[in-house]
Design a protein around this motif. Structure first.
Motif: not given
Ligand SMILES: C[S@@+](CC[C@H](N)C(=O)[O-])C[C@H]1O[C@@H](n2cnc3c(N)ncnc32)[C@H](O)[C@@H]1O
Length: 284
Positions: A19, A26, A36, A55, A79-80, A106-107, A123-125
């Motif tokens: 990411y 992105y 979203c 995320g 977000d990480i 880290d979530a 979303a998407n995470t």
């Molecule tokens: C596909 S993007 C989605 C971003 C946003 N939610 C969107 O829909 O546009 C996935 C995001 O999840 C984050 N992510 C993945 N694992 C994570 C974790 N364990 N904790 C926090 N963020 C995480 C990634 O760094 C990335 O920015």
């Protein structure tokens, strides 16, 4: 709160690398924005609420939520990936939003007081979350009684390239765990029930379309490198051993069997999972 140095395992470091690289373009993809907005619609956010966006990435949901909750509300986006957050921060700054806090975290390891948020959005995470059951239990605690969690995730059947790749790798004895997908609708529901949520409502939407054989074929490199984001070290070492040219040929052959006059059906079954925390706070 200042960003802390994160203590991440290899799997999560690979996600951060991915990411950080993706952060540059992105926001060019309109598709995720659409997701979203749908999630936002389902989560019925209102003025003055407190929102946690898991995320948050480049902050689509966090910013849209902040505009709804207003100055009396608060949005925390975690977000990480530092570089995804950098993009989010510059957007928040450009919009002069004072009610959004973006945290590098880290979530799966976050900690907030119990009963802090009216809504938890993701979303998407969710596919990236390593221990989904444990994460849901943790997030449940942060939700206020009567609060709502709204999670978006693609179904196991989504993305034909990934489905065919999984099928090919299976022939080499490699079982990718549905790209960390959520399982059947029933098992997904159970995951939320086990975490304490009630009134679970899973909305399914189909965003699939017919795509050309060549466009899926061209995704081979991306798909195979994506598999290397598996969380299992065993799978990673198995992947390193497979004859890639042969696997690619099998991938193309299997894709050909899916050809129709309209092209190849690229399923994009999408789940929006909504769950409530009961009004009366009870232990999970
Ligand atoms: C596909 S993007 C989605 C971003 C946003 N939610 C969107 O829909 O546009 C996935 C995001 O999840 C984050 N992510 C993945 N694992 C994570 C974790 N364990 N904790 C926090 N963020 C995480 C990634 O760094 C990335 O920015």
């Amino acid at each position: 709160m200042p960003d802390q140095q994160l203590d991440l395992n290899d799997y999560k470091r690979r996600i951060v690398d991915l990411y950080n690289r993706r952060s540059i373009n992105y926001d060019h993809g309109k598709w995720r924005l659409q997701i979203c907005h749908r999630l936002l619609e389902y989560s019925q956010i209102s003025y003055q609420q407190h929102i946690l966006d898991i995320g948050t990435g480049t902050g689509h949901l966090a910013i849209a939520s902040a505009e709804i909750v207003g100055v009396g509300g608060r949005v925390v986006g975690v977000d990480i990936s530092p570089q995804m957050l950098d993009v989010a921060r510059s957007k928040v700054k450009a919009l002069s939003l004072s009610n959004v806090e973006l945290q590098l975290a880290d979530a799966e390891a976050i900690n907030y007081p119990a009963n802090s948020f009216d809504r938890i959005l993701c979303a998407n995470t969710f596919p990236w979350i390593e221990d989904k059951q444990a994460a849901l239990r943790t997030w449940y605690k942060f939700l206020k009684p009567g609060g709502l969690i709204a999670i978006h995730t693609p179904a196991n059947t989504a993305y034909v390239g990934q489905v065919v790749l999984r099928s090919v790798l299976k022939r080499y004895g490699i079982k990718l765990d549905h790209s960390n997908r959520i399982g059947s609708i029933e098992s997904c529901k159970q995951l939320f029930v086990n975490a304490g949520f009630e009134g679970i409502d899973i909305k399914t939407e189909q965003y699939g379309s017919y795509v050309s054989f060549d466009s899926v074929k061209a995704k081979w490199e991306e798909l195979i490198s994506f598999s290397f984001h598996s969380k299992s070290e065993e799978i990673l070492s198995q992947l390193a051993l497979i004859p890639l040219a042969e696997a690619k040929a099998k991938f193309e052959m299997e894709l050909e069997t899916l050809q129709t006059k309209k092209g190849i059906w690229d399923d994009l079954t999408t789940l929006y999972i909504l769950g409530h925390k009961a009004e009366i706070n009870k232990p999970v």
